[in-house]
Scaffold this active site. Structure first.
Site, PDB file in Angstrom:
ATOM      1  N   LEU A  14       0.826  -1.205   0.000  1.00  0.00           N
ATOM      2  CA  LEU A  14       0.000   0.000   0.000  1.00  0.00           C
ATOM      3  C   LEU A  14       0.858   1.251   0.000  1.00  0.00           C
ATOM      4  O   LEU A  14       0.451   2.284  -0.519  1.00  0.00           O
ATOM      5  CB  LEU A  14      -0.910   0.033   1.233  1.00  0.00           C
ATOM      6  CG  LEU A  14      -2.039  -0.990   1.318  1.00  0.00           C
ATOM      7  CD1 LEU A  14      -2.936  -0.672   2.488  1.00  0.00           C
ATOM      8  CD2 LEU A  14      -2.834  -1.018   0.030  1.00  0.00           C
ATOM      9  N   GLY A  15       2.017   1.203   0.609  1.00  0.00           N
ATOM     10  CA  GLY A  15       2.881   2.374   0.671  1.00  0.00           C
ATOM     11  C   GLY A  15       4.015   2.179   1.638  1.00  0.00           C
ATOM     12  O   GLY A  15       4.107   1.157   2.326  1.00  0.00           O
TER      13      GLY A  15
ATOM     14  N   THR B 176      -4.284   5.220   4.208  1.00  0.00           N
ATOM     15  CA  THR B 176      -2.915   4.748   3.988  1.00  0.00           C
ATOM     16  C   THR B 176      -1.944   5.923   4.049  1.00  0.00           C
ATOM     17  O   THR B 176      -0.883   5.841   4.664  1.00  0.00           O
ATOM     18  CB  THR B 176      -2.797   4.038   2.625  1.00  0.00           C
ATOM     19  OG1 THR B 176      -3.590   2.857   2.647  1.00  0.00           O
ATOM     20  CG2 THR B 176      -1.357   3.664   2.328  1.00  0.00           C
TER      21      THR B 176
ATOM     22  N   HIS C 112       3.999   1.658  14.910  1.00  0.00           N
ATOM     23  CA  HIS C 112       2.734   0.932  14.975  1.00  0.00           C
ATOM     24  C   HIS C 112       2.307   0.740  16.424  1.00  0.00           C
ATOM     25  O   HIS C 112       3.133   0.640  17.327  1.00  0.00           O
ATOM     26  CB  HIS C 112       2.885  -0.443  14.308  1.00  0.00           C
ATOM     27  CG  HIS C 112       3.135  -0.354  12.846  1.00  0.00           C
ATOM     28  ND1 HIS C 112       4.092  -1.120  12.197  1.00  0.00           N
ATOM     29  CD2 HIS C 112       2.570   0.420  11.883  1.00  0.00           C
ATOM     30  CE1 HIS C 112       4.092  -0.841  10.904  1.00  0.00           C
ATOM     31  NE2 HIS C 112       3.179   0.100  10.687  1.00  0.00           N
TER      32      HIS C 112
ATOM     33  N   TRP D 181       1.268  -1.654  18.151  1.00  0.00           N
ATOM     34  CA  TRP D 181       1.739  -2.839  18.890  1.00  0.00           C
ATOM     35  C   TRP D 181       3.267  -2.836  19.051  1.00  0.00           C
ATOM     36  O   TRP D 181       3.845  -3.799  19.538  1.00  0.00           O
ATOM     37  CB  TRP D 181       1.267  -4.128  18.213  1.00  0.00           C
ATOM     38  CG  TRP D 181       1.812  -4.335  16.834  1.00  0.00           C
ATOM     39  CD1 TRP D 181       2.889  -5.089  16.482  1.00  0.00           C
ATOM     40  CD2 TRP D 181       1.310  -3.773  15.616  1.00  0.00           C
ATOM     41  NE1 TRP D 181       3.096  -5.021  15.127  1.00  0.00           N
ATOM     42  CE2 TRP D 181       2.135  -4.231  14.569  1.00  0.00           C
ATOM     43  CE3 TRP D 181       0.242  -2.936  15.324  1.00  0.00           C
ATOM     44  CZ2 TRP D 181       1.915  -3.863  13.246  1.00  0.00           C
ATOM     45  CZ3 TRP D 181       0.034  -2.582  14.006  1.00  0.00           C
ATOM     46  CH2 TRP D 181       0.859  -3.039  12.988  1.00  0.00           C
TER      47      TRP D 181
ATOM     48  N   THR E 190      -1.627   4.908  24.029  1.00  0.00           N
ATOM     49  CA  THR E 190      -2.107   3.901  23.086  1.00  0.00           C
ATOM     50  C   THR E 190      -1.928   2.544  23.753  1.00  0.00           C
ATOM     51  O   THR E 190      -0.790   2.110  23.967  1.00  0.00           O
ATOM     52  CB  THR E 190      -1.322   3.943  21.761  1.00  0.00           C
ATOM     53  OG1 THR E 190       0.080   3.773  22.029  1.00  0.00           O
ATOM     54  CG2 THR E 190      -1.536   5.265  21.064  1.00  0.00           C
TER      55      THR E 190
ATOM     56  N   HIS F 136       4.199   7.695  10.070  1.00  0.00           N
ATOM     57  CA  HIS F 136       5.556   7.141  10.113  1.00  0.00           C
ATOM     58  C   HIS F 136       6.592   8.212   9.778  1.00  0.00           C
ATOM     59  O   HIS F 136       7.638   8.313  10.432  1.00  0.00           O
ATOM     60  CB  HIS F 136       5.690   5.995   9.094  1.00  0.00           C
ATOM     61  CG  HIS F 136       5.150   4.686   9.559  1.00  0.00           C
ATOM     62  ND1 HIS F 136       5.312   4.208  10.832  1.00  0.00           N
ATOM     63  CD2 HIS F 136       4.452   3.720   8.894  1.00  0.00           C
ATOM     64  CE1 HIS F 136       4.751   3.019  10.936  1.00  0.00           C
ATOM     65  NE2 HIS F 136       4.207   2.707   9.769  1.00  0.00           N
TER      66      HIS F 136
ATOM     67  N   HIS G 170      -1.578   7.106   7.618  1.00  0.00           N
ATOM     68  CA  HIS G 170      -0.709   6.156   8.311  1.00  0.00           C
ATOM     69  C   HIS G 170       0.762   6.413   7.976  1.00  0.00           C
ATOM     70  O   HIS G 170       1.617   6.499   8.868  1.00  0.00           O
ATOM     71  CB  HIS G 170      -1.115   4.737   7.898  1.00  0.00           C
ATOM     72  CG  HIS G 170      -0.305   3.633   8.486  1.00  0.00           C
ATOM     73  ND1 HIS G 170      -0.794   2.797   9.454  1.00  0.00           N
ATOM     74  CD2 HIS G 170       0.954   3.202   8.233  1.00  0.00           C
ATOM     75  CE1 HIS G 170       0.128   1.902   9.783  1.00  0.00           C
ATOM     76  NE2 HIS G 170       1.191   2.136   9.043  1.00  0.00           N
ATOM     77  N   GLU G 171       1.068   6.538   6.671  1.00  0.00           N
ATOM     78  CA  GLU G 171       2.467   6.691   6.262  1.00  0.00           C
ATOM     79  C   GLU G 171       3.035   8.051   6.653  1.00  0.00           C
ATOM     80  O   GLU G 171       4.216   8.163   6.998  1.00  0.00           O
ATOM     81  CB  GLU G 171       2.594   6.469   4.756  1.00  0.00           C
ATOM     82  CG  GLU G 171       2.315   5.052   4.314  1.00  0.00           C
ATOM     83  CD  GLU G 171       3.178   4.024   5.023  1.00  0.00           C
ATOM     84  OE1 GLU G 171       4.319   4.351   5.405  1.00  0.00           O
ATOM     85  OE2 GLU G 171       2.710   2.891   5.212  1.00  0.00           O
TER      86      GLU G 171
END
Length: 712
Positions: free
Chosen positions: A201-202, A249, A262, A264, A277, A256, A252-253
């Site tokens: 996705l990226g 997406t 992330h 987790w 979180t 980053h 999200h990126e």
């Protein structure tokens, strides 16, 4: 024997994939880590590039530096964006040469998500949800100053550029396409939209603390600094493929790219360095509900998970802090904040404001201060429950005469457009009687509390418990498994204004049992009067020593979790009673924060719940003095060519002064202790560009602003 759990950093990667038109029940999670692949390639190309562990150590230092420097209130950052659309020669709006409407829809999504805009898919009511106060603008000029045919868009025909036919692996996309097409990353945020191979996705290039790594620009440095998104995952209309068809997406990126991990922590129950979180055992797919792992409910709505686009709607306060520290300090990111590309775009204003008090008694007045960005020329305020009910003033004062919880709306406009900010349930007006003015039972998560975890080890966690009401959740630190003796972990409240109360008192409930007679795990309560920059006031320190003054039950050599009322301080069992702390010594303080801090002795768990603040409401008069601000604040000379004398009259006591530019950005902030009827200070403004600036004074008599004109 106690179990020892180890947290392992596994690096940042993107496991979003394009599953095609697969029924959600048939979907098999497949990890295809685009970001991790690119980061590994960067490390291979240059072994001197800092590791993620080194970056985290640097970021921790920057966080502490900003805390110690009494960091000023955040302003809205606007990032100039250029979208490089790599296509196969198709007409605009077909195939890989996506339409301008699709591109604009992605910028809309970014602004909705990063600003937590009400009434959009980026809105949420989660207590830990945050407005990141970062926006994205489509630039109108290229690096040479030429006007773009389409704002924010650079279309690249791969045939003319000599690129091979798609789809593209990360190595080719980065080393060949990105390096040949990037624009200066200190002036633009580069986003490439192209067909990626392997169903990625990226991916994003993660931030670095410094450019001084010996890294060639075409091997993972400036030339590849940005975000790469698969064509069918970009935006929320046009050539997009469900379930990743709502622009998340890119959200999200970009997360980053601004340093987020992330949720987790890239490991089962790992560490994402954001205490609000909840830890998770791994990524989530689809739209699961009530997933529970690692002792808490998973935050599947977080943008840094892998759920379907329609499920995502939250960044948290700790994620906000992390992203803003990265943007203010990391290589190229900090320079990007000073780019002039957005100011050349004729931007519409962005509404924002602050208040002197959010919680007052009946009969009190509140001073509103406009902080809107991009030079609004008109303002329209609406004050539910206030007098006046509307205003067009820049910084109006409003009186509230009936108890209730009210919303405030501000609409700002200029020649380029308008923007509205509505804050619901924003002003709370209380009868001047004894009242509980704050309760936190943690039933809806962390609420408005943040975590201080300096060693990035075990820390405060939300957990299911028994014997307590309301609900069945509490906060705790797992000292039973915490082998690092002496480590401290803080749980920090939001800001409180105690100047509105007489006889303010803090109370809370706790539960604790010692593992044996050899351990004394401790709980300490501190208070800050400078909005959490320092915590010099120790209100309480408790550690069981056999006197039954802190433990709420006998020894327990198992992993203690309260199950019945007898496990808690309120049980009346002869063990420790609940704690009440008199805060009357701080009754004039407006910037109070409370910190609960545990000190680990590798014994047994400490739980707290039902934190309350109560007192008698005391009317506060703000901004209703008959004098105009000019009678309190004198600026000379004005206009000025550099040296500015600031004289304050009849404002004895502590005052906060600040300087703001026309973009709503705070340039300077100081605290002054004013003594006597007149106070004089001099500022040097020679480094400022010519223009209009706002000088603001916050005092016990109100908030006053004056314009300053800087000339050359």
């Amino acid at each position: 024997m106690k179990r020892l759990l180890m947290l392992v950093w596994a690096g940042i990667c993107l496991t979003h994939i394009l599953p095609g038109q697969i029924n959600q029940k048939e979907r098999t999670p497949i990890e295809r880590c685009g970001t991790e692949v690119w980061e590994n390639e960067r490390q291979t190309l240059n072994p001197l590039l800092e590791t993620r562990e080194e970056f985290e150590q640097w970021l921790m230092v920057k966080k502490k530096e900003q805390q110690e420097a009494n960091r000023a209130a955040s302003s809205i950052y606007t990032i100039p964006v250029i979208i490089h659309v790599v296509h196969d020669g198709e007409p605009i709006g077909t195939g890989f040469n996506i339409s301008y409407e699709q591109i604009q829809s992605q910028i809309d999504v970014l602004n909705e998500d990063f600003r937590r805009k009400a009434g959009t898919p980026g809105s949420n009511t989660d207590p830990v949800g945050a407005d990141i106060e970062i926006e994205f603008c489509m630039v109108t000029t290229d690096p040479d100053g030429g006007t773009l045919a389409e704002p924010g868009v650079d279309r690249i025909n791969r045939n003319d550029a000599g690129f091979t036919a798609p789809p593209y692996l990360t190595g080719y996309a980065s080393s060949t396409i990105q390096t040949a097409t990037f624009w200066d990353p200190e002036e633009y945020m580069n986003i490439w939209v192209l067909p990626l191979a392997n169903d990625f996705l990226g991916y994003a290039q993660l931030p670095n603390s410094s450019t001084l790594t010996g890294l060639p620009s075409n091997n993972g440095g400036a030339a590849t600094d940005g975000v790469v998104i698969n064509t069918q995952s970009f935006g929320r209309q046009g050539n997009v493929s469900p379930p990743y068809d709502q622009g998340r997406t890119t959200t999200h990126e970009v997360g980053h790219w601004m340093g987020l991990v992330h949720i987790w922590g890239d490991d089962s129950c790992g560490n994402d360095f954001c205490g609000d979180t909840p830890a998770a055992s791994g990524p989530h797919y689809g739209c699961p509900s009530n997933d529970f792992s690692c002792g808490s409910t998973d935050m599947i709505e977080n943008y840094m998970d892998y759920t379907d686009d329609v499920c995502m709607n939250i960044f948290t306060q700790n994620q906000k802090d992390r992203m803003r520290i990265v943007m203010e300090n990391a290589a190229r990111r900090v320079n990007l904040l000073n780019s002039s590309r957005c100011s050349q775009s004729g931007l519409a204003p962005v509404a924002d404001f602050s208040v002197s008090h959010e919680q007052v008694c009946v009969g009190s007045a509140i001073q509103f201060t406009d902080l809107s960005a991009f030079n609004p020329t008109s303002r329209s305020w609406t004050f539910e429950g206030g007098s006046p009910g509307t205003s067009t003033a820049v910084n109006p004062s409003v009186e509230y005469n009936q108890p209730g919880i009210y919303k405030v709306t501000l609409t700002v406009a200029n020649g380029a457009g308008s923007n509205t900010l509505e804050r619901i349930n924003y002003i709370e007006v209380i009868e001047p009687v004894a009242t509980t003015f704050y309760i936190e039972d943690f039933e809806n998560g962390f609420g408005d509390w943040t975590i201080d975890n300096p060693e990035l080890d075990r820390t405060w966690t939300l957990v299911e418990v028994g014997g307590n009401t309301p609900g069945n959740r509490a906060m705790y630190v797992n000292h039973y498994l915490y082998t690092n003796i002496g480590r401290r972990d803080g749980l920090i409240s939001r800001k409180f204004d105690l100047s509105a109360y007489d006889g303010a008192t803090l109370s809370f409930e706790h539960a604790h049992r010692r593992f044996s007679n050899n351990e004394q795990d401790s709980l300490i309560v501190y208070l800050s009067t400078d909005d959490g920059q320092t915590f010099p006031h120790r209100l309480f320190a408790g550690a069981e020593d056999g006197s039954q003054d802190f433990a709420t039950g006998p020894l327990s050599n198992t992993n203690f979790v309260p199950a019945t009322a007898s496990d808690w301080c309120f049980s009346g069992s002869g063990w420790a009673d609940c704690i009440e702390i008199d805060l009357n010594n701080f009754q004039n303080e407006q910037n109070v924060r409370i910190k609960f801090e545990t000190v680990n002795d590798y014994g047994n768990n400490i739980f707290i719940d039902n934190i309350q603040l109560f007192g008698t409401c005391r009317p506060v008069r703000v901004g209703v003095d008959s004098k105009a601000s000019s009678e309190y604040v004198t600026l000379y000379p004005n206009p000025t060519q550099g040296q500015l004398e600031i004289q304050l009259a009849d404002l004895q006591g502590p005052v906060e002064v600040s300087l703001w530019n026309g973009l709503g950005q705070q340039l300077r902030a100081e605290s002054w202790g004013v003594k006597g009827s007149s106070f004089l200070q001099t500022w040097n403004l020679e480094t400022l560009n010519p223009g209009i600036y706002i000088f603001r004074v916050e005092s016990q008599k109100g908030t006053f602003t004056e314009k300053i004109m800087v000339q050359r």
